[in-house]
Every structure is written in C-alpha cells, then in structure tokens.
Design a protein around this motif. Structure first.
Motif, PDB file in Angstrom:
ATOM      1  N   SER A 247       0.819  -1.202   0.000  1.00 34.39           N
ATOM      2  CA  SER A 247       0.000   0.000   0.000  1.00 34.39           C
ATOM      3  C   SER A 247       0.856   1.256   0.000  1.00 34.39           C
TER       4      SER A 247
ATOM      5  N   SER B 113       2.218   2.194  -3.361  1.00 36.32           N
ATOM      6  CA  SER B 113       1.304   2.332  -4.500  1.00 36.32           C
ATOM      7  C   SER B 113       1.559   3.631  -5.236  1.00 36.32           C
TER       8      SER B 113
ATOM      9  N   ILE C  38      -7.658   0.693  -7.311  1.00 38.67           N
ATOM     10  CA  ILE C  38      -8.095   1.534  -6.197  1.00 38.67           C
ATOM     11  C   ILE C  38      -9.539   1.215  -5.795  1.00 38.67           C
TER      12      ILE C  38
ATOM     13  N   TRP D 254     -11.033   1.400  -2.110  1.00 36.32           N
ATOM     14  CA  TRP D 254     -10.290   2.379  -1.344  1.00 36.32           C
ATOM     15  C   TRP D 254     -11.303   3.412  -0.858  1.00 36.32           C
TER      16      TRP D 254
ATOM     17  N   THR E 139     -16.498   5.347  -0.539  1.00 36.73           N
ATOM     18  CA  THR E 139     -15.794   4.182  -1.073  1.00 36.73           C
ATOM     19  C   THR E 139     -15.733   4.253  -2.595  1.00 36.73           C
TER      20      THR E 139
ATOM     21  N   LEU F 118      -6.821   9.345   2.199  1.00 36.34           N
ATOM     22  CA  LEU F 118      -7.004   8.268   1.231  1.00 36.34           C
ATOM     23  C   LEU F 118      -6.492   6.990   1.874  1.00 36.34           C
ATOM     24  N   LYS F 119      -7.365   5.970   1.947  1.00 36.28           N
ATOM     25  CA  LYS F 119      -6.977   4.682   2.530  1.00 36.28           C
ATOM     26  C   LYS F 119      -7.187   3.586   1.500  1.00 36.28           C
ATOM     27  N   ASP F 120      -6.311   2.581   1.525  1.00 32.53           N
ATOM     28  CA  ASP F 120      -6.447   1.464   0.600  1.00 32.53           C
ATOM     29  C   ASP F 120      -7.544   0.513   1.083  1.00 32.53           C
ATOM     30  N   SER F 121      -7.747  -0.568   0.356  1.00 33.09           N
ATOM     31  CA  SER F 121      -8.837  -1.499   0.663  1.00 33.09           C
ATOM     32  C   SER F 121      -8.640  -2.229   1.988  1.00 33.09           C
TER      33      SER F 121
ATOM     34  N   VAL G 171      -2.867   5.822   2.702  1.00 31.00           N
ATOM     35  CA  VAL G 171      -2.003   5.946   1.533  1.00 31.00           C
ATOM     36  C   VAL G 171      -1.528   7.384   1.389  1.00 31.00           C
TER      37      VAL G 171
END
Length: 181
Positions: free
Chosen positions: A20, A23, A56, A59, A72, A103-106, A111
């Motif tokens: 992550s 990325s 993404i 995310w 989402t 911003l956050k990943d899955s 991130v």
C-alpha cells in the motif's frame, strides 16, 4: 541461523509490508468550496504518478472535520499510470474550514493525506499539490486547475457528464501531453 531469519523477515516485509505504501497514488487536488452551491460541485482528484496500474477499488476517501464522511471508490476501479480519478458526489461532503482528506487502501491503511486546509472564498479556486506543497489557485473549469496536469487534460464534456450524472470518472490518457492553452 540468525542471518537467515533476518533475511526471511526482510523479504516478507518487502513483499507484503510495502504494497500500500508503495502504491504511489496521491491526492492531487480538491475543491471544498466551489463557486455557488457546494452540493454536487465539490471534487477530489487522485493521481497515479507511477508506471504501474493500481487497483483503487474499495479504497476510501475520508474527511476529518465535523461529521466524518467516508466515501468508497467502486470495486474494480483501476487507475492507470499517469491517470487521474475525479470523485464528485451529488451532495456536499467537505467542510469549508479546517478540513483534511485521507485516502486509505482497501485494507484500511493510509495511503495519503492532505494537510488541514480551509477555503472560505466561495470562488473558482482549489487546492493543488505542487511537488510537496499545497497551493490555493484559480481553476478555469471543473476539475481543471490553471496549471496543466502532468499528463492528462480532462475532457470537459466527460467531466460534466460524470458530475451531472452523479457518477465518478476514471480519466486516463494513452499518450502524455500538456494543455496547449
């Protein structure tokens, strides 16, 4: 023996721990207080400066001021190298003052994050990342800062359709170019 254990831990960290963080996707620009009504006119642009496509999907974009809002990104959304993703929901979701966007990943790992910023002008200015600094500048059109984006000039008809149909837009370019205006 200790050497091999350390080597295995290092390899596992490199394989799984940096996915992550490496990325490279970043929050590029956003308008938290557009001219006129905020509802349906606020937007956030993500940018993939890497040479790899990044999935993404799932995310999230999360606000930090007032009522926390979590949005989402649809599953299966791929951000190609040098591409931009513009998110503009049909409602007001960003506060005009003291707002930060995460911003956050899955997997829920952070991130990227904007600094806490404010826009009380209700005009055609937005926050844009230039290198490691955030600048407040005039934008000429929806989602298009006056400084050309590094490799993609948005198709304004697509932006307008995406904004007015309450959909997100995956913008990509096959050949990098600069705005010639």
């Amino acid at each position: 023996m200790q050497y091999y254990k350390s080597l295995i831990i290092l390899i596992l960290f490199l394989l799984f721990g940096l996915e992550s963080a490496s990325s490279g996707v970043e929050i590029y620009a956003f308008d938290q207080n557009p001219a006129g009504r905020d509802e349906g006119n606020e937007w956030v642009t993500l940018y993939n400066p890497t040479n790899e496509s990044v999935d993404i999907g799932n995310w999230v974009l999360q606000t930090t001021h007032g009522s926390v809002v979590t949005e989402t990104i649809p599953e299966g959304t791929i951000l190609n190298p040098g591409a931009y993703y513009i998110y503009s929901p049909p409602y007001q979701w960003l506060d005009n003052e003291d707002e930060s966007i995460i911003l956050k990943d899955s997997e829920g790992k952070e991130v990227d994050r904007t600094p806490v910023l404010s826009d009380t002008k209700d005009d055609n200015r937005c926050w844009v990342r230039k290198n490691s600094e955030w600048v407040f500048e005039v934008k000429e059109e929806f989602g298009k800062p006056t400084t050309p984006m590094p490799s993609y000039t948005p198709n304004l008809a697509l932006l307008w359709r995406a904004r007015n149909s309450s959909q997100t837009l995956l913008a990509q370019s096959e050949r990098p170019h600069r705005d010639q205006t």
